[in-house]
Design a protein around this motif. Structure first.
Motif, PDB file in Angstrom:
ATOM      1  N   ALA A  80      80.445   5.108  41.997  1.00 14.06           N
ATOM      2  CA  ALA A  80      79.080   4.751  41.891  1.00 14.06           C
ATOM      3  C   ALA A  80      78.373   4.601  43.080  1.00 14.06           C
ATOM      4  O   ALA A  80      77.262   5.182  43.328  1.00 14.06           O
ATOM      5  N   CYS A  81      78.983   3.715  43.856  1.00 13.77           N
ATOM      6  CA  CYS A  81      78.304   3.285  45.155  1.00 13.77           C
ATOM      7  C   CYS A  81      78.283   4.352  46.147  1.00 13.77           C
ATOM      8  O   CYS A  81      77.309   4.639  46.909  1.00 13.77           O
ATOM      9  N   THR A  82      79.132   5.270  46.060  1.00  9.67           N
ATOM     10  CA  THR A  82      79.364   6.501  46.897  1.00  9.67           C
ATOM     11  C   THR A  82      78.157   7.442  46.488  1.00  9.67           C
ATOM     12  O   THR A  82      77.583   8.022  47.502  1.00  9.67           O
ATOM     13  N   LEU A  83      78.000   7.692  45.367  1.00 13.88           N
ATOM     14  CA  LEU A  83      77.080   8.564  44.470  1.00 13.88           C
ATOM     15  C   LEU A  83      75.512   7.920  45.009  1.00 13.88           C
ATOM     16  O   LEU A  83      74.577   8.818  45.433  1.00 13.88           O
ATOM     17  N   GLY A  84      75.461   6.704  44.937  1.00 13.80           N
ATOM     18  CA  GLY A  84      74.270   6.075  44.956  1.00 13.80           C
ATOM     19  C   GLY A  84      73.781   6.136  46.584  1.00 13.80           C
ATOM     20  O   GLY A  84      72.775   6.444  46.927  1.00 13.80           O
ATOM     21  N   GLY A  85      74.646   6.161  47.482  1.00  7.69           N
ATOM     22  CA  GLY A  85      74.611   6.270  48.897  1.00  7.69           C
ATOM     23  C   GLY A  85      74.297   7.616  49.394  1.00  7.69           C
ATOM     24  O   GLY A  85      73.224   7.963  50.148  1.00  7.69           O
ATOM     25  N   LEU A  86      74.910   8.562  48.657  1.00  8.70           N
ATOM     26  CA  LEU A  86      74.467   9.974  48.762  1.00  8.70           C
ATOM     27  C   LEU A  86      72.909  10.471  48.584  1.00  8.70           C
ATOM     28  O   LEU A  86      72.193  11.137  49.293  1.00  8.70           O
ATOM     29  N   LEU A  87      72.514   9.842  47.459  1.00  5.04           N
ATOM     30  CA  LEU A  87      71.227  10.147  46.866  1.00  5.04           C
ATOM     31  C   LEU A  87      70.299   9.457  47.804  1.00  5.04           C
ATOM     32  O   LEU A  87      69.228   9.847  48.494  1.00  5.04           O
ATOM     33  N   ALA A  88      70.555   8.027  48.325  1.00  2.00           N
ATOM     34  CA  ALA A  88      69.804   7.256  49.098  1.00  2.00           C
ATOM     35  C   ALA A  88      69.391   7.877  50.481  1.00  2.00           C
ATOM     36  O   ALA A  88      68.208   7.877  50.762  1.00  2.00           O
ATOM     37  N   GLY A 119      73.890  16.664  56.140  1.00  2.00           N
ATOM     38  CA  GLY A 119      74.575  15.387  57.007  1.00  2.00           C
ATOM     39  C   GLY A 119      74.314  14.236  56.455  1.00  2.00           C
ATOM     40  O   GLY A 119      75.338  13.407  56.542  1.00  2.00           O
ATOM     41  N   TYR A 120      73.160  14.063  56.142  1.00  2.00           N
ATOM     42  CA  TYR A 120      72.798  12.574  55.599  1.00  2.00           C
ATOM     43  C   TYR A 120      73.440  12.426  54.291  1.00  2.00           C
ATOM     44  O   TYR A 120      73.473  10.956  53.540  1.00  2.00           O
ATOM     45  N   CYS A 121      73.527  13.437  53.510  1.00  2.00           N
ATOM     46  CA  CYS A 121      74.397  13.267  52.078  1.00  2.00           C
ATOM     47  C   CYS A 121      75.662  12.779  52.320  1.00  2.00           C
ATOM     48  O   CYS A 121      76.117  11.968  51.679  1.00  2.00           O
ATOM     49  N   ALA A 122      76.427  13.773  53.106  1.00  2.00           N
ATOM     50  CA  ALA A 122      77.738  12.980  53.399  1.00  2.00           C
ATOM     51  C   ALA A 122      77.836  11.753  53.991  1.00  2.00           C
ATOM     52  O   ALA A 122      78.763  10.986  53.768  1.00  2.00           O
ATOM     53  N   GLN A 123      76.913  11.560  55.228  1.00  2.00           N
ATOM     54  CA  GLN A 123      76.991  10.261  56.056  1.00  2.00           C
ATOM     55  C   GLN A 123      76.655   9.174  54.846  1.00  2.00           C
ATOM     56  O   GLN A 123      77.607   8.017  54.725  1.00  2.00           O
ATOM     57  N   GLY A 124      75.707   9.155  53.974  1.00  2.00           N
ATOM     58  CA  GLY A 124      75.058   8.330  52.939  1.00  2.00           C
ATOM     59  C   GLY A 124      76.338   7.802  52.059  1.00  2.00           C
ATOM     60  O   GLY A 124      76.575   6.669  51.799  1.00  2.00           O
ATOM     61  N   ALA A 125      77.146   8.950  51.722  1.00  2.00           N
ATOM     62  CA  ALA A 125      78.061   8.552  50.752  1.00  2.00           C
ATOM     63  C   ALA A 125      79.274   7.755  51.396  1.00  2.00           C
ATOM     64  O   ALA A 125      79.683   6.928  50.605  1.00  2.00           O
ATOM     65  N   VAL A 126      79.673   8.249  52.379  1.00  2.00           N
ATOM     66  CA  VAL A 126      80.860   7.251  53.146  1.00  2.00           C
ATOM     67  C   VAL A 126      80.348   5.984  53.550  1.00  2.00           C
ATOM     68  O   VAL A 126      81.041   4.991  53.327  1.00  2.00           O
ATOM     69  N   LYS A 127      79.229   5.967  53.906  1.00  2.00           N
ATOM     70  CA  LYS A 127      78.481   4.613  54.511  1.00  2.00           C
ATOM     71  C   LYS A 127      78.370   3.487  53.334  1.00  2.00           C
ATOM     72  O   LYS A 127      78.874   2.606  53.471  1.00  2.00           O
ATOM     73  N   TYR A 128      77.695   4.117  52.340  1.00  2.00           N
ATOM     74  CA  TYR A 128      77.436   3.008  51.244  1.00  2.00           C
ATOM     75  C   TYR A 128      78.751   2.602  50.615  1.00  2.00           C
ATOM     76  O   TYR A 128      79.187   1.510  50.361  1.00  2.00           O
ATOM     77  N   GLY A 129      79.351   3.706  50.156  1.00  2.00           N
ATOM     78  CA  GLY A 129      80.691   3.421  49.186  1.00  2.00           C
ATOM     79  C   GLY A 129      81.795   2.685  50.286  1.00  2.00           C
ATOM     80  O   GLY A 129      82.654   1.797  49.784  1.00  2.00           O
ATOM     81  N   GLY A 143      70.396  11.276  51.478  1.00  2.00           N
ATOM     82  CA  GLY A 143      70.162  12.455  51.520  1.00  2.00           C
ATOM     83  C   GLY A 143      68.678  12.728  51.228  1.00  2.00           C
ATOM     84  O   GLY A 143      67.952  13.452  51.933  1.00  2.00           O
ATOM     85  N   VAL A 144      68.295  12.368  49.990  1.00  2.00           N
ATOM     86  CA  VAL A 144      66.924  12.307  49.743  1.00  2.00           C
ATOM     87  C   VAL A 144      65.774  11.995  50.981  1.00  2.00           C
ATOM     88  O   VAL A 144      65.003  12.463  51.283  1.00  2.00           O
ATOM     89  N   THR A 145      65.878  10.548  51.302  1.00  2.00           N
ATOM     90  CA  THR A 145      65.096  10.002  52.427  1.00  2.00           C
ATOM     91  C   THR A 145      65.129  10.497  53.642  1.00  2.00           C
ATOM     92  O   THR A 145      63.913  10.895  54.213  1.00  2.00           O
ATOM     93  N   HIS A 146      66.280  10.931  54.382  1.00  2.00           N
ATOM     94  CA  HIS A 146      66.298  11.473  55.642  1.00  2.00           C
ATOM     95  C   HIS A 146      65.632  12.774  55.690  1.00  2.00           C
ATOM     96  O   HIS A 146      64.796  13.259  56.377  1.00  2.00           O
ATOM     97  N   THR A 147      65.872  13.941  54.398  1.00  2.00           N
ATOM     98  CA  THR A 147      65.170  15.025  54.430  1.00  2.00           C
ATOM     99  C   THR A 147      63.699  15.124  54.193  1.00  2.00           C
ATOM    100  O   THR A 147      62.981  15.620  54.695  1.00  2.00           O
TER     101      THR A 147
END
Length: 371
Positions: A76-84, A138-148, A86-90
């Motif tokens: 769940a944290c990984t998915l939350g980070g992906l959304l957070a 890039g930031y979807c991948a990075q956010g997923a790994v970073k927050y999770g 990916g959406v904001t950086h774009t």
């Protein structure tokens, strides 16, 4: 002509040029429409809130109860980070585009608005969003790994330290957990960051799409060409993320300790507002700490010569731009990163609430309630 007058009547003048008092108090018909629109907006807001709560309840029912630090929790944290991320950086691609171009050539544009105006006239709206695709991937991948990863490493280091030392050195645990997560996250981000920077700092853009860029670089430079900027990227992102998570946790804890009640006594609105506020302040600190490395990443991806090591290229570029050049574009980045980080924490913690998890950070459990 009967009834005709050369000058307007008093009633006509008042209707066309109402007094300040009349402007403050609209006529009954106008007031009715304003109230009606306000009521409709409130009704739609309440309806949207109910629909979100229904969707949240359904999602929680399908997923089942998520135990803290279980595989479901980290997913769940990984998915939350992906959304957070990916959406904001774009969403802030236009700001990032101007920031990158001004870092590479400080004389290219005088102001951000001039830059957007010039780009818009030359390339249209699509040009203003140059680089959105590698940014998103890039930031979807990075956010997923970073927050999770942060949630995982924070728990790991807390357990290794034990309750007493974990409480005593919690800031150190935040720093170590975020650094570990970002180290891995940047490996996922770096290829896309390389394509993004090349697209944004060449006019016209060097590649027509993300995957065209990836295949072109790999065919001409090998996979290593996508990782030219990995060392300065670590130099930018690891301090940034350490500041982002440690300062956020500290700021949020301070806010809840200042408020009269325990965190659990506040509703979702207050908790997500605290997340946004804490994230925005943390983002400003992040921007300052990581900006010199951010400038260097942009320069390296554009100007690094074949066969030149990262250290040699960094030294050469620094001689060219000097210490002052490392701060090109800082005001833009402060606005961008402050907003970005605030929104990321807002989205991330809203998603956690959506799936039935508590928001990140909080006040001391021993805090006494005010009488």
């Amino acid at each position: 002509m009967p009834g005709f007058t050369l000058f307007p009547t008093a009633e006509t003048m008042v209707s066309v040029f109402p007094s300040p008092l009349q402007r403050r108090h609209p006529p009954p018909t106008e007031a009715y429409w304003i109230a009606s629109i306000s009521d409709k907006a409130h009704g739609l807001s309440e309806e949207a809130k109910r629909e979100i709560e229904k969707a949240s309840a359904l999602a929680q029912k399908k997923a089942g109860k998520i135990e803290m630090y279980s595989p479901k929790f980290y997913a769940a944290c990984t998915l939350g980070g992906l959304l957070a991320c990916g959406v904001t950086h774009t969403a802030v691609t236009p700001l990032d585009l101007v920031k990158c171009r001004r870092q590479v050539d400080a004389k290219l544009y005088k102001t951000n608005f001039q830059a957007w105006s010039m780009i818009g006239r030359a390339e249209g709206i699509r040009g203003i969003f140059t680089g959105w695709s590698p940014t998103f991937f890039g930031y979807c991948a990075q956010g997923a790994v970073k927050y999770g990863g942060y949630e995982y490493f924070k728990k790991l280091y807390t357990d290794l330290a034990g309750p007493e030392y974990a409480s005593k050195y919690k800031t150190g645990i935040y720093l170590a957990g975020s650094a570990s997560a970002e180290f891995l996250a940047d490996i996922a981000l770096c290829p896309f960051e390389a394509i993004k920077v090349r697209m944004q700092t060449t006019i016209p853009a060097a590649y027509s799409s993300t995957f065209k860029g990836l295949s072109t670089v790999i065919s001409s430079e090998g996979v290593s060409g996508l990782y030219k900027g990995i060392v300065p990227l670590w130099g930018r992102q690891i301090p940034y993320t350490m500041m982002k998570f440690a300062s956020f946790e500290t700021i949020v804890e301070a806010i809840y300790n200042y408020l009269p009640n325990q965190k659990s006594e506040y509703g979702k609105g207050v908790q997500t507002a605290v997340s946004f506020g804490g994230g925005y302040i943390a983002g400003i600190l992040c921007a300052v700490v990581s900006h010199p490395a951010d400038v260097m990443v942009s320069k390296l991806n554009q100007e690094r010569k074949a066969g030149e090591s990262a250290g040699q290229a960094t030294g050469r570029i620094y001689k060219e731009i000097g210490f002052r050049g490392l701060w090109n574009g800082l005001p833009v980045r402060i606005v961008m990163i402050g907003t970005l980080t605030g929104l990321q924490w807002l989205i991330y913690d809203s998603f956690k609430i959506f799936v039935g998890l508590p928001t990140t950070g909080g006040g001391s459990e021993e805090k006494k309630k005010s009488v």
